[in-house]
Motif scaffolding. Structure first.
Motif, PDB file in Angstrom:
ATOM      1  N   GLN A 163       0.953  -1.151   0.094  1.00 40.21           N
ATOM      2  CA  GLN A 163       0.082   0.050  -0.139  1.00 40.21           C
ATOM      3  C   GLN A 163       0.969   1.241  -0.102  1.00 40.21           C
ATOM      4  O   GLN A 163       0.775   2.210   0.827  1.00 40.21           O
ATOM      5  CB  GLN A 163      -0.824   0.000   1.232  1.00 40.21           C
ATOM      6  CG  GLN A 163      -2.034  -1.004   0.968  1.00 40.21           C
ATOM      7  CD  GLN A 163      -3.117  -1.235   2.061  1.00 40.21           C
ATOM      8  OE1 GLN A 163      -2.929  -0.577   2.972  1.00 40.21           O
ATOM      9  NE2 GLN A 163      -4.291  -1.724   1.688  1.00 40.21           N
ATOM     10  N   ASP A 165      -2.302  -4.878  -3.607  1.00 31.34           N
ATOM     11  CA  ASP A 165      -2.459  -3.779  -2.990  1.00 31.34           C
ATOM     12  C   ASP A 165      -0.994  -3.051  -2.830  1.00 31.34           C
ATOM     13  O   ASP A 165      -0.501  -2.615  -1.710  1.00 31.34           O
ATOM     14  CB  ASP A 165      -3.005  -3.981  -1.628  1.00 31.34           C
ATOM     15  CG  ASP A 165      -4.328  -4.095  -1.541  1.00 31.34           C
ATOM     16  OD1 ASP A 165      -5.221  -3.941  -2.438  1.00 31.34           O
ATOM     17  OD2 ASP A 165      -5.005  -4.219  -0.569  1.00 31.34           O
ATOM     18  N   ASP A 191      -1.313   2.214  -3.144  1.00 38.64           N
ATOM     19  CA  ASP A 191      -2.689   2.267  -2.372  1.00 38.64           C
ATOM     20  C   ASP A 191      -3.558   2.913  -3.190  1.00 38.64           C
ATOM     21  O   ASP A 191      -4.988   2.602  -3.289  1.00 38.64           O
ATOM     22  CB  ASP A 191      -2.400   3.260  -1.266  1.00 38.64           C
ATOM     23  CG  ASP A 191      -3.803   3.380  -0.418  1.00 38.64           C
ATOM     24  OD1 ASP A 191      -3.879   2.361   0.373  1.00 38.64           O
ATOM     25  OD2 ASP A 191      -4.571   4.470  -0.506  1.00 38.64           O
ATOM     26  N   GLN A 224      -4.698   6.210  -3.104  1.00 34.69           N
ATOM     27  CA  GLN A 224      -5.218   6.869  -2.200  1.00 34.69           C
ATOM     28  C   GLN A 224      -6.135   8.129  -3.128  1.00 34.69           C
ATOM     29  O   GLN A 224      -7.332   8.397  -2.559  1.00 34.69           O
ATOM     30  CB  GLN A 224      -4.593   7.219  -0.985  1.00 34.69           C
ATOM     31  CG  GLN A 224      -3.888   8.398  -1.166  1.00 34.69           C
ATOM     32  CD  GLN A 224      -2.527   8.038  -1.762  1.00 34.69           C
ATOM     33  OE1 GLN A 224      -2.123   6.919  -2.377  1.00 34.69           O
ATOM     34  NE2 GLN A 224      -1.512   9.046  -1.807  1.00 34.69           N
ATOM     35  N   HIS A 257      -7.257  -2.563  -4.356  1.00 35.45           N
ATOM     36  CA  HIS A 257      -6.662  -1.191  -4.324  1.00 35.45           C
ATOM     37  C   HIS A 257      -6.115  -0.668  -5.814  1.00 35.45           C
ATOM     38  O   HIS A 257      -6.358   0.294  -6.125  1.00 35.45           O
ATOM     39  CB  HIS A 257      -5.504  -0.897  -3.480  1.00 35.45           C
ATOM     40  CG  HIS A 257      -5.849  -0.671  -1.924  1.00 35.45           C
ATOM     41  ND1 HIS A 257      -5.727   0.583  -1.357  1.00 35.45           N
ATOM     42  CD2 HIS A 257      -6.808  -1.480  -1.209  1.00 35.45           C
ATOM     43  CE1 HIS A 257      -6.368   0.607  -0.103  1.00 35.45           C
ATOM     44  NE2 HIS A 257      -6.820  -0.614   0.215  1.00 35.45           N
TER      45      HIS A 257
END
Length: 167
Positions: free
Chosen positions: A21, A50, A53, A55, A100
């Motif tokens: 991640q 993963d 990430d 994000q 992810h």
């Protein structure tokens, strides 16, 4: 002596990595795993997904300042560097899809005209080919009876080991 014995016995050694991640990885732990990979020269490195990430393109980032942070290329570069360091001394390297990494495709679904661009297909986006990493969209049987899967492909169980057994 041990490495000669292992070669004669044709025993394969795998290094299994899960949920880095990046950029939220534990840098000290990752550095230690890289040292292990370089020292032991595993036959295969298996990444359970993963690895990045994503994000800034997650559903949690939508309509927040996080969605406007322009860190995606830095995160990708960091992920590539770590994956290269983990896999450069192995004969084979394999990565499986994960929730992810699916975030790239999920983001493209919001602009479907971009879905067909080859450079936005996850393996190409990450440039796995240049690193000698094989990417799998579904579970990968790396040894007879042994399967690499992220774990979100099927039903989750609250009982230890049952999710993996069902996969």
């Amino acid at each position: 002596q041990l490495s000669l014995l292992l070669k004669r016995m044709k025993i394969k050694r795998w290094l299994v990595i899960s949920d880095l991640q990046i950029p939220f990885h534990h840098e000290h732990a990752v550095k230690n795993v890289i040292k292990l990979a370089r020292r032991e020269k595993f036959d295969e490195v298996l990444c359970v997904g993963d690895e990045i990430d994503f994000q800034t393109i997650s559903r949690w980032a939508e309509k927040t300042p996080l969605a406007y942070q322009q860190t995606l290329d830095d995160d990708r570069t960091a992920t590539q560097e770590i994956l290269w360091a983990l896999t450069e001394h192995s004969r084979e390297a394999h990565i499986i899809r994960s929730n992810h990494t699916d975030r790239l495709y999920s983001t493209l679904l919001k602009a479907p005209g971009l879905i067909g661009l080859p450079e936005l297909q996850y393996p190409k986006f990450m440039d796995f080919a240049s690193m000698g990493i094989d990417y799998y969209k579904t579970a990968y049987e790396f040894h007879p009876g042994w399967v690499l899967a992220h774990g979100d492909e099927g039903n989750m169980s609250q009982h230890a080991g049952i999710t993996a057994l069902n996969l």
